[in-house]
Design a protein around this motif. Sequence first.
Motif, short mmCIF file in Angstrom:
data_model
loop_
_atom_site.label_atom_id
_atom_site.label_comp_id
_atom_site.label_asym_id
_atom_site.label_seq_id
_atom_site.Cartn_x
_atom_site.Cartn_y
_atom_site.Cartn_z
N GLY A 34 -5.92 3.77 20.13
CA GLY A 34 -5.25 4.96 19.62
C GLY A 34 -3.75 4.91 19.72
N THR A 35 -3.21 3.94 20.44
CA THR A 35 -1.76 3.85 20.61
C THR A 35 -1.09 3.07 19.48
OG1 THR A 35 -1.84 1.81 21.93
CG2 THR A 35 -2.08 3.91 23.10
N LYS A 36 -1.89 2.43 18.64
CA LYS A 36 -1.35 1.64 17.54
C LYS A 36 -0.71 2.54 16.50
CE LYS A 36 -2.98 -1.54 13.91
NZ LYS A 36 -4.18 -2.23 13.37
N GLU A 37 0.48 2.16 16.03
CA GLU A 37 1.17 2.94 15.01
C GLU A 37 0.54 2.69 13.65
OE1 GLU A 37 5.68 3.56 13.17
OE2 GLU A 37 5.38 2.38 15.01
N ARG A 38 0.23 3.79 12.95
CA ARG A 38 -0.44 3.69 11.65
C ARG A 38 0.17 4.68 10.66
NH1 ARG A 38 -4.54 3.54 15.68
NH2 ARG A 38 -5.98 1.76 15.49
N LEU A 43 0.82 -1.20 0.00
CA LEU A 43 0.00 0.00 0.00
C LEU A 43 0.86 1.26 0.00
CD1 LEU A 43 -2.69 -1.06 2.63
CD2 LEU A 43 -2.75 -1.31 0.14
N ILE A 44 0.37 2.28 -0.68
CA ILE A 44 1.04 3.57 -0.71
C ILE A 44 0.36 4.48 0.31
CG2 ILE A 44 1.47 5.62 -2.12
CD1 ILE A 44 1.59 3.80 -4.56
N PHE A 45 1.15 5.14 1.14
CA PHE A 45 0.58 6.00 2.17
C PHE A 45 0.91 7.47 1.96
CE2 PHE A 45 0.81 1.84 4.25
CZ PHE A 45 -0.51 1.71 4.64
N ASP A 46 1.61 7.79 0.87
CA ASP A 46 1.94 9.18 0.57
C ASP A 46 1.89 9.36 -0.93
OD1 ASP A 46 2.86 11.72 0.35
OD2 ASP A 46 4.83 11.38 1.25
N ASP A 47 0.97 10.20 -1.41
CA ASP A 47 0.86 10.40 -2.85
C ASP A 47 1.80 11.48 -3.36
OD1 ASP A 47 -0.30 12.70 -1.93
OD2 ASP A 47 -2.29 12.29 -2.73
N GLY A 48 2.56 12.07 -2.46
CA GLY A 48 3.53 13.07 -2.86
C GLY A 48 2.94 14.42 -3.20
N GLU A 49 1.61 14.59 -3.04
CA GLU A 49 0.96 15.84 -3.38
C GLU A 49 0.73 16.66 -2.12
OE1 GLU A 49 -2.57 15.33 -5.62
OE2 GLU A 49 -1.66 14.02 -7.13
N PRO A 50 1.18 17.93 -2.09
CA PRO A 50 0.97 18.77 -0.92
C PRO A 50 -0.49 19.20 -0.80
CG PRO A 50 1.91 20.06 -2.69
CD PRO A 50 1.87 18.62 -3.17
N LEU A 51 -0.87 19.70 0.37
CA LEU A 51 -2.21 20.25 0.53
C LEU A 51 -2.35 21.49 -0.35
CD1 LEU A 51 -2.59 19.81 4.38
CD2 LEU A 51 -3.92 18.65 2.62
N GLU A 52 -3.60 21.90 -0.58
CA GLU A 52 -3.87 22.98 -1.52
C GLU A 52 -3.15 24.27 -1.17
OE1 GLU A 52 -5.75 23.02 -4.38
OE2 GLU A 52 -5.80 20.84 -4.19
N SER A 53 -3.02 24.58 0.11
CA SER A 53 -2.38 25.83 0.52
C SER A 53 -1.91 25.68 1.97
CB SER A 53 -3.38 26.99 0.42
OG SER A 53 -4.40 26.85 1.41
N ASN A 54 -1.14 26.67 2.41
CA ASN A 54 -0.69 26.67 3.80
C ASN A 54 -1.89 26.77 4.73
OD1 ASN A 54 1.45 26.89 5.88
ND2 ASN A 54 0.64 28.95 6.15
N ARG A 55 -2.91 27.51 4.31
CA ARG A 55 -4.12 27.64 5.14
C ARG A 55 -4.83 26.31 5.28
NH1 ARG A 55 -8.16 32.62 4.19
NH2 ARG A 55 -6.13 33.65 4.46
N HIS A 56 -4.86 25.52 4.22
CA HIS A 56 -5.46 24.19 4.31
C HIS A 56 -4.68 23.31 5.30
CE1 HIS A 56 -7.59 25.35 0.63
NE2 HIS A 56 -8.36 24.28 0.79
N ARG A 57 -3.36 23.41 5.28
CA ARG A 57 -2.53 22.61 6.20
C ARG A 57 -2.80 23.01 7.64
NH1 ARG A 57 1.65 23.66 9.06
NH2 ARG A 57 1.97 25.68 8.06
N ILE A 58 -2.83 24.33 7.90
CA ILE A 58 -3.10 24.80 9.26
C ILE A 58 -4.49 24.36 9.70
CG2 ILE A 58 -3.41 26.84 10.72
CD1 ILE A 58 -1.37 28.28 8.92
N ALA A 59 -5.48 24.50 8.82
CA ALA A 59 -6.85 24.14 9.17
C ALA A 59 -6.96 22.67 9.58
CB ALA A 59 -7.77 24.42 7.98
#
Length: 249
Positions: free
Chosen positions: A96-100, A29-45
């Motif tokens: 919630g302690t399980k690593e994912r 399985l791939i867990f990172d598509d390499g695409e950033p969030l739309e904007s810094n505001r989206h990341r903060i939100a």
Amino acid sequence: MTKAELTPELQNPIGVEEEWTPPMPPTDLIFDDGEPLESNRHRIAMNVLIAAVHEAFAGRQDYFTGGNMFVYFSSEQARNRDFKGPDFFVTLDVDGTKERQGWVVWEEEGRYPNVIVEFLSPSTAREDLGHKKDIYERVFRLPDYFVYDPFAPDSLRGWRLTGQGYEELPKDDRGWLWCNSLGFWLGTWEGTLQQETATWLRFFDGEGSLILLPEELAKIERQRAEEALSELEALKARLREKGIDLESL
């Protein structure tokens, strides 16, 4: 002659039925598509909601919250890489302690998220309000789904799953929506977070009080400490006026 070239009778000469085993789910399985969030505001939100849940659930280990992570729910979907993860989600009554690295339904005893928030943008709004919403309703049976555009303060919408499917939630007189799964209000708040001023999507408790972030709580504690020190210095000054010097005691 190979086994494949034999007749069915010779392949299984004693007539014993072979036990069928279901195909194993993908393990690559791939867990990172390499695409950033739309904007810094989206990341903060996204990070604001994650931090608020951790703060509100402090001391609990029976939940998992994440964002911008893949949610794998079928072998076909995993092979085709045709579905990206939600911007923010919470799953209750899990370890919630399980690593994912992501949320893999068949590794979570079939558990799907309870709450999802998608942060809209011009490039994602159609998907978030169409195909994704349909999957969340029909496949995930997601109880609470919300969408919000961090650049459009009036864009908050939400749906609650009923026996007939999704029913859009009505806003209260503050423009907030009730998230039944978490027992929180979801509403907008104007302010500055991580040096960016905007109208943010925030969680509020059942009484309507803002669920504060760690940095906001730390700021309040610093202010209280400064006020206490100021009061102490003022008390010392009044005592010195009366001839009492606490430093000499």
